[in-house]
Design a protein around this motif. Structure first.
Motif, PDB file in Angstrom:
ATOM      1  N   ALA A 132      29.397  56.552  34.466  1.00 52.08           N
ATOM      2  CA  ALA A 132      29.945  55.356  35.117  1.00 52.08           C
ATOM      3  C   ALA A 132      28.914  54.243  35.278  1.00 52.08           C
ATOM      4  N   PHE A 133      27.901  54.208  34.390  1.00 49.69           N
ATOM      5  CA  PHE A 133      27.002  53.063  34.409  1.00 49.69           C
ATOM      6  C   PHE A 133      27.746  51.819  33.938  1.00 49.69           C
ATOM      7  N   ALA A 134      28.728  52.010  33.081  1.00 47.20           N
ATOM      8  CA  ALA A 134      29.638  50.944  32.662  1.00 47.20           C
ATOM      9  C   ALA A 134      31.061  51.421  32.892  1.00 47.20           C
ATOM     10  N   LEU A 135      31.898  50.570  33.454  1.00 42.29           N
ATOM     11  CA  LEU A 135      33.295  50.898  33.729  1.00 42.29           C
ATOM     12  C   LEU A 135      34.199  49.898  33.020  1.00 42.29           C
ATOM     13  N   THR A 136      35.411  50.331  32.712  1.00 38.16           N
ATOM     14  CA  THR A 136      36.384  49.338  32.265  1.00 38.16           C
ATOM     15  C   THR A 136      36.797  48.484  33.465  1.00 38.16           C
ATOM     16  N   ILE A 137      37.250  47.285  33.191  1.00 39.07           N
ATOM     17  CA  ILE A 137      37.713  46.407  34.275  1.00 39.07           C
ATOM     18  C   ILE A 137      38.888  47.059  34.997  1.00 39.07           C
ATOM     19  N   HIS A 138      39.748  47.752  34.256  1.00 42.81           N
ATOM     20  CA  HIS A 138      40.859  48.458  34.897  1.00 42.81           C
ATOM     21  C   HIS A 138      40.344  49.442  35.940  1.00 42.81           C
ATOM     22  N   LYS A 139      39.311  50.213  35.605  1.00 47.72           N
ATOM     23  CA  LYS A 139      38.771  51.222  36.514  1.00 47.72           C
ATOM     24  C   LYS A 139      38.075  50.594  37.729  1.00 47.72           C
ATOM     25  N   SER A 140      37.682  49.343  37.617  1.00 40.93           N
ATOM     26  CA  SER A 140      36.939  48.700  38.710  1.00 40.93           C
ATOM     27  C   SER A 140      37.857  48.180  39.813  1.00 40.93           C
ATOM     28  N   GLN A 141      39.161  48.141  39.582  1.00 37.41           N
ATOM     29  CA  GLN A 141      40.067  47.609  40.597  1.00 37.41           C
ATOM     30  C   GLN A 141      39.950  48.408  41.895  1.00 37.41           C
ATOM     31  N   GLY A 142      39.886  47.675  42.999  1.00 40.93           N
ATOM     32  CA  GLY A 142      39.685  48.308  44.288  1.00 40.93           C
ATOM     33  C   GLY A 142      38.231  48.405  44.686  1.00 40.93           C
ATOM     34  N   SER A 143      37.313  47.977  43.802  1.00 43.33           N
ATOM     35  CA  SER A 143      35.881  48.035  44.093  1.00 43.33           C
ATOM     36  C   SER A 143      35.312  46.629  44.203  1.00 43.33           C
ATOM     37  N   GLU A 144      34.114  46.548  44.773  1.00 40.58           N
ATOM     38  CA  GLU A 144      33.399  45.278  44.815  1.00 40.58           C
ATOM     39  C   GLU A 144      31.912  45.551  44.651  1.00 40.58           C
TER      40      GLU A 144
ATOM     41  N   TYR B 283      40.006  37.435  35.428  1.00 44.28           N
ATOM     42  CA  TYR B 283      40.004  37.219  36.879  1.00 44.28           C
ATOM     43  C   TYR B 283      39.676  38.503  37.631  1.00 44.28           C
ATOM     44  N   THR B 284      40.249  39.613  37.203  1.00 41.37           N
ATOM     45  CA  THR B 284      39.991  40.884  37.868  1.00 41.37           C
ATOM     46  C   THR B 284      38.522  41.252  37.766  1.00 41.37           C
ATOM     47  N   GLY B 285      37.936  41.090  36.581  1.00 39.76           N
ATOM     48  CA  GLY B 285      36.527  41.418  36.411  1.00 39.76           C
ATOM     49  C   GLY B 285      35.609  40.531  37.229  1.00 39.76           C
ATOM     50  N   LEU B 286      35.787  39.233  37.140  1.00 36.41           N
ATOM     51  CA  LEU B 286      34.894  38.311  37.846  1.00 36.41           C
ATOM     52  C   LEU B 286      35.044  38.398  39.351  1.00 36.41           C
ATOM     53  N   SER B 287      36.244  38.663  39.827  1.00 41.91           N
ATOM     54  CA  SER B 287      36.468  38.683  41.271  1.00 41.91           C
ATOM     55  C   SER B 287      35.957  39.953  41.939  1.00 41.91           C
TER      56      SER B 287
END
Length: 411
Positions: A330-342, A365-369
Motif C-alpha cells: 500500500a505504498f501506492a493506492l488506487t484513487i478508488h481505494k483512497s476514498q474515506g482517507s485523508e 477531484y477524489t484524488g486531489l481532495s
C-alpha cells in the motif's frame, strides 16, 4: 442535534447507529465522533452531556456489518422482519453506496427511523451499479427540499487547496490554472509522460519514504509507539488512477518496494521487513480486519516482525504476518481505494494517454481532495485537462424513479 430532538420525543425510538461503506472510512468516522464528542463537552452546556454519551464510540461498522451480511446466504440478514435497532442511522462516505446497498439499507430501517447520508456527491461513484448520492442530491436540489444540506466549509484542506478542489469540481480550466498558480509550492504539476520519467519520480518518492533508515525496533510496551507510527503514514501517499499497467498502483508499489529494499538492505527473498505497508483486501470478521485497513510491519523488542493496525479506540493491535487475510502493498493506492482517507500530502498519478477512459472529473477531484496541505499531479497537462472536462454520469434509473415519486407526493 438529532439525538437531542429524539430524546425530546421527535423520534419514536432511541438508538444511534453509524456506518460507512469501507472499514477504513468506518474507523475514521468513529474516531472523529470520539474526538468531536470530547471537544463539544467543553463547548456546550452541561445538559448536552447525556446526548453526547449516546454517540457510538465502540467498533467501527461497515455498511455490510450494519446490515448483517451473511456470506453463507449471500444476503443481508437485516430487513423488515429484523430491522436496524436505531432511531437514527448515519452513513458516511455515502458516495460509495450502490443501488443494491441503498435498497438493502432502506428495507432495514424502522418505519419511524431517520436516515442521514453524509458524503460528497462530486466524488467517484461506487464500483457497483448507480450513482446513488449524486442522484439523490440532484433530485432534492431540483425540488428545493430542506432535506438537502450542502456544507461549504472545508475542515480538511488548506485554503489554497480548497480553491484547487473547487475549480476541479466545477470543471473550470481557467480557475484551476489560477488556483494552481496561487497555491505555490503546495500544488505542483510534474509532467510525467513516459516510463522513464515515472521511474525517476518513483525513485525520488521512495527515497523520501526511506528517510534515514527503516523504523527502529519497538520498545517493550509497543502499542503507543506503533499507533504513532500508523498515524504518521497519513503524512504522504501516492494515489494512482489505474491499478494495472506501467502507470498503475501495482507497478508503482513494486518499484517503491524495490527501492526501499535497496535503501534498507532487506535480504533477497524476505517478504516482510520493518516499514512495509499493506492494505487488507478482504474482510476478516473474526480478526476485525476489514477491506481498506492499513497495516505497518514493525520489529518488536524480541526481534519478531508483526503487522500493526489501528484499533477503534485510537490504539494499535498486532498480528503475525501469516495470520493476515488477503492483502496487498500500500505504498501506492488506487484513487478508488483512497476514498474515506485523508493525507497531509498526496501525489496523484494519471495515465499519459489523455484519451484513457479512466480519466474523469470525479476521479481527479477524489484524488486531489484527499490532501490537506500539499498535492502533486504526475502526468501530462493534456491528461489533467482531459480529466477536468470529462464529467461522468451513470444512469441507474434512480433519478427518474425519485422524480416520479416526488411528483406524486406533491400532487
Amino acid at each position: 442535534m438529532l439525538l437531542r430532538l429524539q430524546r425530546d420525543g421527535i423520534a419514536a425510538r432511541d438508538g444511534f447507529a453509524v456506518a460507512a461503506p469501507t472499514g477504513k472510512a468506518a474507523q475514521r468516522l468513529v474516531q472523529s465522533l470520539r474526538q468531536e464528542s470530547a471537544r463539544l463537552r467543553d463547548a456546550l452546556p452541561p445538559d448536552w452531556a447525556a446526548h453526547l454519551d449516546a454517540l457510538p464510540a465502540g467498533d467501527a461498522l461497515t455498511v455490510h456489518r450494519l446490515l448483517a451480511w451473511s456470506p453463507r446466504r449471500n444476503a443481508y440478514l437485516r430487513g423488515p422482519g429484523s430491522p436496524i435497532d436505531a432511531g437514527i442511522v448515519v452513513v458516511d462516505e455515502a458516495s460509495m453506496l450502490d443501488l443494491h446497498q441503498l435498497r438493502a439499507l432502506l428495507r432495514a430501517l424502522r418505519p419511524e427511523a431517520t436516515l442521514v447520508l453524509v458524503g460528497d456527491a462530486d466524488q467517484l461513484d461506487s464500483v457497483g451499479a448507480g450513482s446513488v448520492l449524486m442522484d439523490l442530491v440532484s433530485v432534492l436540489e431540483a425540488a428545493g427540499s430542506p432535506a438537502l444540506a450542502r456544507l461549504r466549509h472545508s475542515f480538511r484542506a488548506d485554503s489554497g487547496l480548497v480553491r484547487v478542489n473547487e475549480a476541479v469540481r466545477a470543471g473550470d480550466t481557467a480557475a484551476l490554472e489560477a488556483a494552481l498558480a496561487a497555491a505555490g509550492d503546495a500544488a505542483r504539476l510534474h509532467p510525467v509522460e513516459d516510463a522513464a520519467a515515472l521511474s525517476r519520480r518513483l525513485r525520488a518518492w521512495a527515497d523520501g519514504l526511506a528517510g534515514d533508515g527503516p523504523p527502529p525496533p519497538l520498545p517493550a510496551d509497543p502499542a503507543e509507539t506503533a499507533a504513532a507510527a500508523l498515524r504518521a503514514l497519513s503524512a504522504r501517499q501516492l494515489l494512482c488512477a489505474l491499478r494495472d499497467g506501467a502507470f498503475g498502483a501495482e507497478a508503482a508499489n513494486a518499484a517503491i518496494e524495490r527501492r526501499l529494499r535497496q535503501r534498507w538492505d532487506v535480504p533477497a527473498g524476505q517478504d516482510w521487513y520493518p516499514g512495509r505497508v499493506v492494505m487488507v483486501a478482504r474482510n476478516d470478521y473474526g480478526a476485525r480486519l476489514f477491506n481498506g485497513d492499513l497495516g505497518l510491519c514493525l520489529r518488536g523488542a524480541d526481534g519478531e516482525l508483526q503487522v500493526w493496525f489501528e484499533s477503534p479506540d485510537g490504539g494499535a493491535r498486532a498480528f503475525a504476518p501469516a495470520a493476515l487475510p488477503e492483502h496487498a502493498p500500500a505504498f501506492a493506492l488506487t484513487i478508488h481505494k483512497s476514498q474515506g482517507s485523508e493525507y497531509a500530502h498526496a501525489a496523484v498519478l494519471l495515465p499519459p494517454d489523455p484519451e484513457h477512459r479512466i480519466l474523469s472529473r470525479q476521479l481527479l477531484y477524489t484524488g486531489l481532495s484527499r490532501a490537506k496541505q500539499g498535492i502533486e499531479v504526475w502526468g501530462p497537462r493534456a491528461s489533467l485537462e482531459a480529466a477536468l472536462v470529462r464529467a461522468v454520469r451513470r444512469s441507474g434509473g434512480l433519478v427518474a424513479r425519485l422524480g416520479e415519486a416526488w411528483s406524486l407526493r406533491g400532487a
